[in-house]
Motif scaffolding. Sequence first.
Motif, PDB file in Angstrom:
ATOM      1  N   GLU A 217       0.837  -1.210   0.000  1.00  0.00           N
ATOM      2  CA  GLU A 217       0.000   0.000   0.000  1.00  0.00           C
ATOM      3  C   GLU A 217       0.867   1.254   0.000  1.00  0.00           C
ATOM      4  O   GLU A 217       0.573   2.234  -0.693  1.00  0.00           O
ATOM      5  N   ARG A 218       1.962   1.217   0.770  1.00  0.00           N
ATOM      6  CA  ARG A 218       2.874   2.365   0.789  1.00  0.00           C
ATOM      7  C   ARG A 218       3.474   2.604  -0.592  1.00  0.00           C
ATOM      8  O   ARG A 218       3.621   3.751  -1.037  1.00  0.00           O
ATOM      9  N   LYS A 219       3.809   1.546  -1.259  1.00  0.00           N
ATOM     10  CA  LYS A 219       4.402   1.677  -2.586  1.00  0.00           C
ATOM     11  C   LYS A 219       3.413   2.352  -3.558  1.00  0.00           C
ATOM     12  O   LYS A 219       3.816   3.153  -4.422  1.00  0.00           O
ATOM     13  N   LYS A 220       2.119   2.062  -3.419  1.00  0.00           N
ATOM     14  CA  LYS A 220       1.114   2.675  -4.271  1.00  0.00           C
ATOM     15  C   LYS A 220       1.050   4.187  -4.030  1.00  0.00           C
ATOM     16  O   LYS A 220       0.986   4.986  -4.988  1.00  0.00           O
ATOM     17  N   PHE A 221       1.078   4.598  -2.738  1.00  0.00           N
ATOM     18  CA  PHE A 221       1.045   6.021  -2.430  1.00  0.00           C
ATOM     19  C   PHE A 221       2.305   6.728  -2.926  1.00  0.00           C
ATOM     20  O   PHE A 221       2.245   7.858  -3.414  1.00  0.00           O
ATOM     21  N   GLN A 222       3.445   6.050  -2.761  1.00  0.00           N
ATOM     22  CA  GLN A 222       4.694   6.658  -3.185  1.00  0.00           C
ATOM     23  C   GLN A 222       4.732   6.883  -4.691  1.00  0.00           C
ATOM     24  O   GLN A 222       5.451   7.766  -5.181  1.00  0.00           O
ATOM     25  N   ASN A 223       3.958   6.100  -5.456  1.00  0.00           N
ATOM     26  CA  ASN A 223       3.932   6.211  -6.925  1.00  0.00           C
ATOM     27  C   ASN A 223       2.595   6.775  -7.422  1.00  0.00           C
ATOM     28  O   ASN A 223       2.218   6.570  -8.585  1.00  0.00           O
ATOM     29  N   TYR A 224       1.887   7.523  -6.526  1.00  0.00           N
ATOM     30  CA  TYR A 224       0.540   8.023  -6.865  1.00  0.00           C
ATOM     31  C   TYR A 224       0.556   8.901  -8.113  1.00  0.00           C
ATOM     32  O   TYR A 224      -0.198   8.689  -9.063  1.00  0.00           O
ATOM     33  N   HIS A 225       1.423   9.928  -8.137  1.00  0.00           N
ATOM     34  CA  HIS A 225       1.422  10.898  -9.237  1.00  0.00           C
ATOM     35  C   HIS A 225       1.796  10.231 -10.557  1.00  0.00           C
ATOM     36  O   HIS A 225       1.209  10.512 -11.597  1.00  0.00           O
ATOM     37  N   LYS A 226       2.762   9.371 -10.507  1.00  0.00           N
ATOM     38  CA  LYS A 226       3.160   8.662 -11.722  1.00  0.00           C
ATOM     39  C   LYS A 226       2.003   7.790 -12.224  1.00  0.00           C
ATOM     40  O   LYS A 226       1.729   7.737 -13.440  1.00  0.00           O
ATOM     41  N   THR A 227       1.326   7.126 -11.301  1.00  0.00           N
ATOM     42  CA  THR A 227       0.202   6.263 -11.676  1.00  0.00           C
ATOM     43  C   THR A 227      -0.929   7.076 -12.311  1.00  0.00           C
ATOM     44  O   THR A 227      -1.511   6.695 -13.336  1.00  0.00           O
ATOM     45  N   PHE A 228      -1.254   8.252 -11.690  1.00  0.00           N
ATOM     46  CA  PHE A 228      -2.350   9.098 -12.201  1.00  0.00           C
ATOM     47  C   PHE A 228      -2.021   9.580 -13.613  1.00  0.00           C
ATOM     48  O   PHE A 228      -2.883   9.604 -14.503  1.00  0.00           O
TER      49      PHE A 228
END
Length: 564
Positions: A217-228
């Motif tokens: 879950e932390r990894k998802k937040f850390q890559n939020y902007h890139k994912t969006f």
Amino acid sequence: MLKELSIKNFAIIEEVSVSFSDGLTVLTGETGAGKSIIIDAVHLLAGGRGSQEFIRHGAKKAELEGLFFIQNAQHPVFQKLQDVGIEADDDSVILRRDINDHGKSVCRVNGKLVTIAILREIGGSLIDIHGQHESQELMDERLHISLLDQFAGSKIHRAKESYNGLYQRYIKLKKELASVSDNEQQIAQRIDLYQYQINEIDAMQLIENEDEELQMERKKFQNYHKTFERISAAYEALNGESKGLDWIGNAMSELEDIASFDESYKEQAELVSNSFYSLQELSYQLKNEMDESEFDEERLNVIEERLAAIQSLKRKYGNSIEEILLYRQKIGDELDALVNRDERIQQRQKALDQVEKDLEVESKELTLIRKKAAKKLSEAIVVQLRELFMEKATFEVIFKSTNVFDKNGKDDVSFYMSTNVGEPAKPISKIASGGELSRMMLALKGIFSKHQGITSIIFDEVDTGVSGRVAQAIAEKIANISRSSQVLCITHLPQVAAMADQQLLIEKQVMGERTMTKLTAVTGKDRVQELSRMMSGAEITSLTLEHASELLSIAEQRKKISHV
């Protein structure tokens, strides 16, 4: 039995290989010829202490090898081999030891490398070496009780099995009782420590694999902007003007139009149609994710704090949440035992008291059996001593009861004897006379050789200091012992040599500028010649030859009588 012995570059021996027979083998020769070197070699082969001093001058290493044949399939050496993972042939064991010029040893049993300790243990079950002044097993008071038990046989073996089962239970209960009866201050400290650790772990309310899920879950937040950004780009590629879906929609319309008049294109039209609607559904999902997507910085902080707290517990209690929870269970059980230790102490003390009562009964049975066996042993040894012309000697097995249980019960056993009328019995280890010590040892060995299971017994000049009728008695006693175990004997007594089944002459020779030892089997007339030399020294006369021949004839007659 020791069947073959090979010696190379050992002391003054360059190379010797000798075969031994059953029964009694004597080694004779002039003083200094190297008889004891042969025994030294066997001693090292059985795990004795070695050094580079044993290596023949000019050689790089000394090599010793012995082949033993064992007829008894139940011989303890086979269990020892099995215990250390060495394969054993049906009836043979090969010991080998090389000593290099740095004093290091390379030991092998049946070709497998072993330590000196293992070689010594295995060799000790095959070879028993006795010298006149050495303190041997029979002279060690600590081992007298085991010798008495060997003599007592199967009856005490059954009683000891029953006793030992209880004794192991007794030892276990004593350890458990000592464990729960520790110092009160230490117990209080352990209770406080366990309670603190349990509270710290329980406060975290850990769930198995929780840390792995939090890290994802932390990894998802850390890559939020890139994912969006990537989702937006993917949506635009599908739904933008004149982008993916528009072109696929055009392809679908064209193919459907063709399929209306040519059914061979129907399958392709359906495939493109299905793809269009699947991608359209995917674009809706991407749009929905963009609309609902939100960066939750507070949640990321919670995750970071939780993972840091879990990592702190890992440093203290285990490498994973599973290990932490197992540790929690362990100290929980120990804490419960400590808190309820008074009850546990009472339970164990009650059980210990009952086992002690049972042990007392079993130990008394052991004592009773041993005392009956001790009486028979004393009578048997007195007979042996009389045959060795120690008519006035007495032998006793002294029992000293102890208040402590051990693996043998409550008995402390020592062998005592008196060699002179009016003298009190003393421990046999205190007997000073070399001749008496030799005869005492032979008497004991005459009794115990049948019970010890030793393959080969070696006597190194145990007949020193005796002569006349005593020498003849010793000769016959050694010959009798050789009927139950192979005996190798270094002797200067012609009476002992005459009783031999095999006689080997050891001579020192000078070849070139080197001294070496030669070993020769002595038979027929040569044996008469050698016995004559042993009787008279350097000068051999017709009278000594006649006497030697007569001595051999008498020995043969005595051996025939004793075999009847």
